[in-house]
Design an enzyme around this catalytic site. Sequence first.
Site, short mmCIF file in Angstrom:
data_model
loop_
_atom_site.label_atom_id
_atom_site.label_comp_id
_atom_site.label_asym_id
_atom_site.label_seq_id
_atom_site.Cartn_x
_atom_site.Cartn_y
_atom_site.Cartn_z
N GLU A 31 0.85 -1.19 -0.21
CA GLU A 31 0.10 0.01 0.16
C GLU A 31 0.90 1.27 -0.16
OE1 GLU A 31 -2.67 0.14 3.24
OE2 GLU A 31 -3.26 2.14 2.53
N ARG A 256 4.70 -13.33 9.53
CA ARG A 256 5.46 -12.03 9.29
C ARG A 256 7.17 -12.18 9.62
NH1 ARG A 256 1.59 -7.91 8.57
NH2 ARG A 256 3.00 -6.20 8.80
N LYS A 266 4.51 0.91 9.50
CA LYS A 266 4.68 2.06 8.69
C LYS A 266 4.10 3.12 9.55
CE LYS A 266 3.19 0.14 4.68
NZ LYS A 266 2.56 -0.22 3.49
P1 ATP Z 1 2.50 -2.22 7.84
O1 ATP Z 1 1.97 -2.91 9.06
O2 ATP Z 1 4.12 -2.05 8.03
O3 ATP Z 1 1.85 -0.93 7.53
P2 ATP Z 1 1.53 -3.58 5.81
O4 ATP Z 1 1.30 -4.84 5.90
O5 ATP Z 1 0.17 -2.58 6.10
O6 ATP Z 1 2.71 -3.21 6.95
P3 ATP Z 1 1.61 -3.38 3.09
O7 ATP Z 1 2.34 -2.19 2.19
O8 ATP Z 1 0.24 -3.63 2.95
O9 ATP Z 1 2.09 -3.13 4.50
O10 ATP Z 1 2.80 -4.92 2.66
C1 ATP Z 1 2.76 -5.13 1.46
C2 ATP Z 1 3.17 -6.70 1.76
O11 ATP Z 1 4.17 -6.84 2.48
C3 ATP Z 1 1.97 -7.36 2.28
O12 ATP Z 1 1.67 -8.48 1.67
C4 ATP Z 1 2.00 -7.62 3.79
O13 ATP Z 1 1.46 -8.68 4.42
C5 ATP Z 1 3.81 -7.68 3.68
N1 ATP Z 1 4.44 -7.65 4.83
C6 ATP Z 1 4.47 -6.42 5.40
N2 ATP Z 1 5.06 -6.42 6.65
C7 ATP Z 1 5.62 -7.62 6.76
C8 ATP Z 1 6.32 -8.43 7.50
N3 ATP Z 1 6.99 -7.78 8.67
N4 ATP Z 1 6.87 -9.78 7.26
C9 ATP Z 1 6.53 -10.16 6.10
N5 ATP Z 1 5.58 -9.73 5.23
C10 ATP Z 1 5.15 -8.53 5.73
MG MG Z 2 -1.50 -3.19 4.74
#
Ligand code: ATP
Ligand code: MG
Length: 541
Positions: A31, A256, A266
């Site tokens: 995102e 994760r 983020k």
């Molecule tokens: P955040 O919680 O940091 O905002 P998010 O999951 O909302 O992270 P996205 O931009 O939606 O961030 O993430 C893109 C992809 O990366 C998603 O498929 C998410 O599951 C994966 N992802 C995010 N954080 C991790 C992590 N710590 N380990 C593995 N995959 C991750």
């Molecule tokens: Mg997300």
Amino acid sequence: MAEAENFIQQIIDQDIAEGKVTAIRTRFPPEPNGYLHIGHAKSLFVNFGTALRYGGKCNLFFDDTNPSKEKTEYVDAIREDIRWMGYEWDREVYASDFFDQIYEYAERLIAEGKAFVCDLSAEEIRCTRGTLTEPGTESPYRNRSPQENLKLFREMKAGAYEDGSRCLRAKIDMTSPNLNLRDPVIYRILRATHHRTGDRWCIYPMYDYAHPICDFLQGVTHSLCTLEFEDHRPLYDWVGYSLGFSPKPRQIEFARLNVTNLVMSKRYLKKLVEDGSVHGWDDPRMPTLAGLRNRGIPPEAIRDFCARAGVAKANSECEICYFEAVVREDLNARAPRAMAVLDPLKLTIVNYEGEEEIDFEINQTAPDAGTRKVRFGKTLYIERGDFSLDPPPKYYRLKPGGVVRLKNAYIVRCEEVVQREDGTVEEVRCSYLPDSRSGADTSGVKAKGVIQWVNAKTCIDAEIVQYDHLLRDADYAGQDFSERLNSDSEHIFRGKAEPYLAEANENEAFQLMRTGYYKKCTREGVLVLSEIVSLKDNFNK
Ligand code: ATP
Ligand code: MG
């Protein structure tokens, strides 16, 4: 094909064996509401790595269904970071590319009686959703006719209603044990300018509804995501089956990556940037990929770390010192060695005159790296911490009357200590043993310690920066991120470095002997050596 290395590969191998899929396609779905962090590196590794293994393709899919938080700045940063990690995507797509089709599919669900316009407020929907033990209550608007729903939905799209006054909900099952299936909202009214579609839309699809559609329209075969989406899979599948997707993409969840002393949200990282706790998203202390790059960490080390952390089905936390050990291992093999001192102490060799060139191994772990010349002379600087007026027992560095070897050069003996009025040491005067030169030592004297030095005549002033973790250990600082923030995590030293470092390429990594791995850069004409990782290995302790 080689044996599967993880459960995702096992599933895909089986799908291939059963003829369900032929060409594999995955997608990395950020995102664009912030910078990528090391957790995303894991997702990159899983998505791109899986596609690569099967000779398939991986798309870069921007999940931009949430217009109020998304920015083009983030889109650009995400692209740059993925390339830096060494991955090339096939198609670059945005959820917003599909807004028309996503809308069409919603009309189809309505026509088939699988979705309805609901006039309850967000709060009322929350209250009627039930709990894990209690079923939810059906909305009074649930049984509107498809005709009425279609009319209302089109009016929603045309801007006839206030934000939040109505929404479109999937008509599934208010008694489902899975809360995500209790008539979830799939469209909301929201007047917000979208970073790509501007003000064209005043209704936006919800992630859980849009995602399976976008996956299908991209031809994704396996939609790999993190465990928190496990409970959403039934909805993912409901959308796919209700719309008759064939072949239907398959969602698989993995754990994760969590690392001690690193924040991986983020939202929190954004807060650190906004409140000035760090210099920006790319601050070398940040766990963002931009920060790690700025820190001087090679992308190969990050990939290697993700590979070694493994792809698992259960969440766990990885020690930060393990990450550091992987980085150290990578740099040890590639980083040229050099000498610098953080806190210089003058050392004069009273019986030495003139100058000479000393052979210096560029990297003793890589003999092919060869040697270079270092200029030795009468006046040097050593690390202040390598001299002690009042040493503890078994102190092998320099002390009054003691001997030490100057790295790759001679053994010196401390003859005299010059102190300032306040007692601090201003200079140490030594004699050297002319027949103790490294590689040709016939002096018969044993020096147990070896210390680094720089030549006072040729050395360059350097700003040497060391870092502590941005987050203190959880066990002594509390669980809350704000309690754990280390406000004193950047330390700047006015040191001295070999001229070799000033001539080196920008951003090159070096091992400063006995100190750590540092990245060289020049800021406003000043040589800056910025810590990548210390030499101290806490991992095997
Ligand atoms: P955040 O919680 O940091 O905002 P998010 O999951 O909302 O992270 P996205 O931009 O939606 O961030 O993430 C893109 C992809 O990366 C998603 O498929 C998410 O599951 C994966 N992802 C995010 N954080 C991790 C992590 N710590 N380990 C593995 N995959 C991750
Ligand atoms: Mg997300």
